[in-house]
Design an enzyme around this catalytic site. Sequence first.
Site, PDB file in Angstrom:
ATOM      1  N   GLU A 138      20.662 193.746 -65.519  1.00 37.44           N
ATOM      2  CA  GLU A 138      21.909 194.515 -65.417  1.00 37.44           C
ATOM      3  C   GLU A 138      21.822 195.545 -64.292  1.00 37.44           C
ATOM      4  O   GLU A 138      22.145 196.726 -64.467  1.00 37.44           O
ATOM      5  CB  GLU A 138      22.255 195.159 -66.757  1.00 37.44           C
ATOM      6  CG  GLU A 138      22.514 194.133 -67.862  1.00 37.44           C
ATOM      7  CD  GLU A 138      23.089 194.746 -69.138  1.00 37.44           C
ATOM      8  OE1 GLU A 138      23.186 195.991 -69.219  1.00 37.44           O
ATOM      9  OE2 GLU A 138      23.436 193.974 -70.045  1.00 37.44           O
TER      10      GLU A 138
ATOM     11  N   GLU B 134      21.483 187.656 -73.228  1.00 34.18           N
ATOM     12  CA  GLU B 134      21.503 188.594 -74.358  1.00 34.18           C
ATOM     13  C   GLU B 134      22.762 188.291 -75.142  1.00 34.18           C
ATOM     14  O   GLU B 134      23.826 188.090 -74.571  1.00 34.18           O
ATOM     15  CB  GLU B 134      21.541 190.064 -73.907  1.00 34.18           C
ATOM     16  CG  GLU B 134      20.224 190.623 -73.435  1.00 34.18           C
ATOM     17  CD  GLU B 134      20.335 192.121 -73.121  1.00 34.18           C
ATOM     18  OE1 GLU B 134      21.207 192.807 -73.708  1.00 34.18           O
ATOM     19  OE2 GLU B 134      19.554 192.598 -72.279  1.00 34.18           O
TER      20      GLU B 134
END
Length: 291
Positions: free
Chosen positions: A65, A210
């Site tokens: 991220e 995720e």
Amino acid sequence: MVRIYDADPDMLNALAGTGIKVMVMLPNEDVATAAADKSYALRWVRSNVAAYPHTQINGVTVGNEVFDMRPDLSPVLVQAMTNVQDALAQQGLADAVKVSTPIAFDALQVSWPPSSGRFKYDIAQQVMRPMLAFLQRTGSYLSVNLYPCLTYMNQPDIARDYALGNANAAAATDPKTGLRYNNLLDAQLDATYFAMEALGSLGVSLKQTEHGCASGGRPKGKPPPRGGGRRLGDGDGAAAPSKENAQAYMNNLMNRVLSGRTGTPHRPDADMDVYIFELFNENGKGGPDDC
């Protein structure tokens, strides 16, 4: 398969000979060095991938991220991925180990309707286009961290059943394509596919690196719930997660993967590789009680 957020030697040695496939990570703090110095990328691959021939390492994530956690690294992210890929090739591992980088779903500027899905303007041309070209060239995949439950908690107009993937959810229709969406996950996946296609990428697959639904805590920036806590989607504007909703969401997700019905309205033949976050509960992590 399991994904770890480093290349911890104790973990990699423990997984040797188990048949479990492992995705390791070059941490965010090493991305700039790996981008600037090919020899560093080679040393990292030798120490953290090639050094474990009996552990089935099948992927390297370069950062995690980055757009959210380290936006200063965005301009060098693809170069770091390229250098790690070249290092794997030098070690004869480029076919067995794929390189990617997980992005958060909020890397999309527009996500509804799904056919209007577009990446954020500041990364679309400068980062995502060359990244997708890299992934297509190397036979890799785009990694996306997806949390429909958290999206729902910040958008109270979304119905709970739709967010959780319950069978009784009312469908939503994309007015441009006429495609009908029975759950938020499919809408988010197709928004990502459309965003990729808008940049000319048609053959890159998605891996959901995720995936989860919080069982406790509260949405970031919101006050603690009154009266002992609220359930996700109770319509009072201060929705909080619950164990019941987390269980429903995860059961729906796992049952779908096991059933083989993994396609989306836009990509009916798509597969689903899903990493569930995570192997242990974070209730002892400390810090703010945020989801």
